[in-house]
Design a protein around this motif. Structure first.
Motif, PDB file in Angstrom:
ATOM      1  N   VAL A  19      -4.293  -2.135  -4.775  1.00  0.00           N
ATOM      2  CA  VAL A  19      -3.491  -1.034  -5.331  1.00  0.00           C
ATOM      3  C   VAL A  19      -3.549  -1.032  -6.855  1.00  0.00           C
ATOM      4  O   VAL A  19      -3.794   0.009  -7.485  1.00  0.00           O
ATOM      5  CB  VAL A  19      -2.032  -1.127  -4.844  1.00  0.00           C
ATOM      6  CG1 VAL A  19      -1.139  -0.141  -5.598  1.00  0.00           C
ATOM      7  CG2 VAL A  19      -1.952  -0.847  -3.346  1.00  0.00           C
ATOM      8  N   SER A  20      -3.319  -2.197  -7.469  1.00  0.00           N
ATOM      9  CA  SER A  20      -3.254  -2.244  -8.933  1.00  0.00           C
ATOM     10  C   SER A  20      -4.618  -2.023  -9.577  1.00  0.00           C
ATOM     11  O   SER A  20      -4.708  -1.457 -10.674  1.00  0.00           O
ATOM     12  CB  SER A  20      -2.660  -3.580  -9.395  1.00  0.00           C
ATOM     13  OG  SER A  20      -3.402  -4.660  -8.894  1.00  0.00           O
ATOM     14  N   VAL A  28       0.816  -1.222   0.000  1.00  0.00           N
ATOM     15  CA  VAL A  28       0.000   0.000   0.000  1.00  0.00           C
ATOM     16  C   VAL A  28       0.846   1.268   0.000  1.00  0.00           C
ATOM     17  O   VAL A  28       0.296   2.372  -0.047  1.00  0.00           O
ATOM     18  CB  VAL A  28      -0.992   0.019   1.190  1.00  0.00           C
ATOM     19  CG1 VAL A  28      -1.989  -1.117   1.060  1.00  0.00           C
ATOM     20  CG2 VAL A  28      -0.263  -0.034   2.526  1.00  0.00           C
ATOM     21  N   THR A  29       2.161   1.128   0.057  1.00  0.00           N
ATOM     22  CA  THR A  29       3.036   2.290  -0.164  1.00  0.00           C
ATOM     23  C   THR A  29       3.225   2.553  -1.655  1.00  0.00           C
ATOM     24  O   THR A  29       3.972   3.455  -2.020  1.00  0.00           O
ATOM     25  CB  THR A  29       4.404   2.072   0.503  1.00  0.00           C
ATOM     26  OG1 THR A  29       4.882   0.758   0.200  1.00  0.00           O
ATOM     27  CG2 THR A  29       4.306   2.220   2.005  1.00  0.00           C
ATOM     28  N   GLY A  30       2.565   1.761  -2.516  1.00  0.00           N
ATOM     29  CA  GLY A  30       2.438   2.110  -3.925  1.00  0.00           C
ATOM     30  C   GLY A  30       3.474   1.563  -4.877  1.00  0.00           C
ATOM     31  O   GLY A  30       3.458   1.929  -6.060  1.00  0.00           O
ATOM     32  N   ILE A  31       4.345   0.653  -4.431  1.00  0.00           N
ATOM     33  CA  ILE A  31       5.433   0.238  -5.307  1.00  0.00           C
ATOM     34  C   ILE A  31       4.944  -0.390  -6.601  1.00  0.00           C
ATOM     35  O   ILE A  31       5.463  -0.103  -7.684  1.00  0.00           O
ATOM     36  CB  ILE A  31       6.407  -0.719  -4.576  1.00  0.00           C
ATOM     37  CG1 ILE A  31       7.609  -1.047  -5.470  1.00  0.00           C
ATOM     38  CG2 ILE A  31       5.694  -1.987  -4.115  1.00  0.00           C
ATOM     39  CD1 ILE A  31       8.436   0.150  -5.875  1.00  0.00           C
ATOM     40  N   ASN A  32       3.928  -1.245  -6.520  1.00  0.00           N
ATOM     41  CA  ASN A  32       3.504  -1.916  -7.740  1.00  0.00           C
ATOM     42  C   ASN A  32       2.646  -1.034  -8.630  1.00  0.00           C
ATOM     43  O   ASN A  32       2.519  -1.300  -9.827  1.00  0.00           O
ATOM     44  CB  ASN A  32       2.795  -3.235  -7.405  1.00  0.00           C
ATOM     45  CG  ASN A  32       3.807  -4.319  -7.089  1.00  0.00           C
ATOM     46  OD1 ASN A  32       4.919  -4.310  -7.619  1.00  0.00           O
ATOM     47  ND2 ASN A  32       3.456  -5.247  -6.226  1.00  0.00           N
ATOM     48  N   ALA A  33       2.076   0.028  -8.073  1.00  0.00           N
ATOM     49  CA  ALA A  33       1.455   1.027  -8.941  1.00  0.00           C
ATOM     50  C   ALA A  33       2.524   1.661  -9.823  1.00  0.00           C
ATOM     51  O   ALA A  33       2.318   1.904 -11.012  1.00  0.00           O
ATOM     52  CB  ALA A  33       0.756   2.096  -8.104  1.00  0.00           C
TER      53      ALA A  33
END
Length: 467
Positions: free
Chosen positions: A411-412, A279-284
């Motif tokens: 997230v994705s 949820v810290t957005g890395i895969n976004a």
């Protein structure tokens, strides 16, 4: 106290006798599952734009094209614990490699978007299993002194797989004109994953079964033969005694045991840090890197080339993390990296808010990825592989992995609609808040496990329960 002292002596003796060539080779082969993980989760970043045009997808469907794989991952991760506890780590990993091969080929052939989704989910089953069992296997075969870096090989393989996909995507996109890209290029991007999948499956036949799993099954003689190759005769015999001792209190692992005081703390830490990694957005950033960079004004080809730079930074700093993790420790890397990630996310949001895009956003993204690569990327998988007791490790890491993949799915799936409705600035600020929570949670809750054997870590939870 005397027991811990004896263990420390025995660990030291075993470490002096470690056959690092054997351990490293086995760890590298197992870690290749991470390469499949990285390749298949990131390859869609280059394919999704062409698929959007080919199948006339809206923003929600674009998110589904990316995140459908993760549904399979959640199921695969959930099943991996029970299957590997019953059948062994090795057999289940071989089955996962086969699922990955089938999913890669199938997702390259469909004429409808729905058929593509089905094949991606099948491939996701394999990815969910390998993402759970590869670091677990490496933790169970590695000596305590080197466990951090050997388990982190899995993350290095993952980011290498991500990096390779950027070259693959850029290469196939350059083979033809726009019409060829829309009709054919994305199929090659997805289908080529069958090649590393086949290599992984073949090499798995060369690795031994996990010695800790063998001892749990009452096959201590087989486990001793493997551990002798790792520690030498004397160290291996002591390792077998320590592992047997850890199974004496509770020989059968059940989910109910995970909610006992002490072990419940380990489960909460594992699940929360797994969710925070996502949820810290890395895969976004990794899945949608070309689309994010297009928001800064870059063209399609320039965005794909800049994405390769993102992948190179990811690999380079993961290598640095492998060197540091058994020297600096898990907690220090998590604190430093997550704090830097939080600052980068704040500044990226501010850059989009003030229309200060272009090179500054690319630089901030690179620093953000570097910070993730030395912290949340490798360290979370190391922690998940080592904090749970021997008798319940397979099922516990499966629960934490399911939580990780569920967070990844959210997230994705939500990133494209958020980017369109709220805009890039608020989207990155939301991830920054998650980064701040990660810093606080790490500082207050996560223990340091550097240099401890798996059995010593287990006794840490049971001791806290007695206290």
């Amino acid at each position: 106290m005397p027991i811990q002292q004896d263990k420390g002596v025995n660990d030291a003796n075993a470490n002096h006798a470690v056959n690092m060539k054997f351990v490293t080779l086995m760890s590298i082969i197992a870690a290749l599952g991470g390469l499949l993980f990285g390749f298949d989760t990131a390859v869609v970043s280059g394919a999704v734009g062409f698929m959007q045009e080919r199948f006339s997808l809206n923003e929600v469907q674009v998110g589904w094209a990316v995140s459908s794989l993760i549904i399979g991952c959640i199921v695969g991760a959930g099943a991996s614990g029970i299957l590997s506890d019953r059948l062994g780590r090795k057999k289940v990993l071989i089955a996962a490699a086969l699922l990955f091969i089938i999913g890669s080929i199938g997702s390259a052939l469909p004429d409808t978007f729905s058929t593509y989704i089905i094949w991606r989910m099948i491939g996701g089953l394999g990815i969910g299993i390998t993402s759970t069992l590869c670091p677990l296997y490496n933790a169970e075969i590695a000596p305590a002194r080197y466990r951090g870096r050997l388990v982190a090989f899995n993350q290095l393989a993952t980011v290498t797989g991500i990096f390779l996909t950027y070259f693959v995507n850029s290469g196939f996109a350059s083979f033809g004109d726009d019409a060829w890209d829309v009709s054919t290029a994305w199929r090659w991007m997805l289908g080529i994953g069958a090649v590393p999948g086949a290599l992984f499956m073949i090499l798995l036949f060369l690795v031994p079964e996990s010695p800790r799993w063998l001892i749990k099954q009452g096959r201590a003689a087989e486990a001793l033969d493997i551990l002798v190759k790792v520690h030498g005769e004397e160290g291996a015999r002591q390792e077998v005694i320590d592992i047997k001792q850890s199974f004496q209190e509770e020989t059968r692992g059940s989910l109910r045991q995970l909610f006992k005081p002490g072990l419940r703390t380990a489960l909460i830490i594992g699940v929360v840090i797994a969710v925070l990694q996502q949820v810290t957005g890395i895969n976004a950033v990794l899945y949608y890197a070309p689309e994010i960079l297009k928001e800064t004004g870059a063209g399609t080809n320039a965005a794909l080339l800049q994405t390769i730079l993102v992948g190179a930074i990811n690999v380079a700093f993961t290598i640095l993390a492998i060197w540091l993790i058994d020297k600096v420790g898990r907690k220090a890397l998590l604190l430093t990296g997550s704090a830097l990630m939080t600052l980068c996310l704040l500044f990226i949001g501010f850059a989009f808010h003030t229309d200060t895009s272009g090179p500054i956003v690319l630089i901030l993204l690179l620093v953000y990825v570097a910070a993730f690569a030395i912290s949340l990327g490798p360290v979370v998988w190391v922690l998940l592989a080592e904090i749970f007791p021997n008798h319940i490790r397979g099922r516990a890491i499966a629960i934490a992995s399911m939580a990780l993949w569920a967070a990844d799915y959210i997230v994705s799936q939500t990133f494209p609609p958020m980017l369109k409705s709220a805009g890039p600035a608020p989207t990155f600020w939301i991830y920054a808040v998650m980064g701040l929570i990660t810093v606080i949670f790490t500082w207050r809750v996560i223990p340091e496990t550097k240099g401890k054997s798996l059995e010593q870590i287990e006794s840490m939870w049971t001791s806290s329960n007695k206290g």
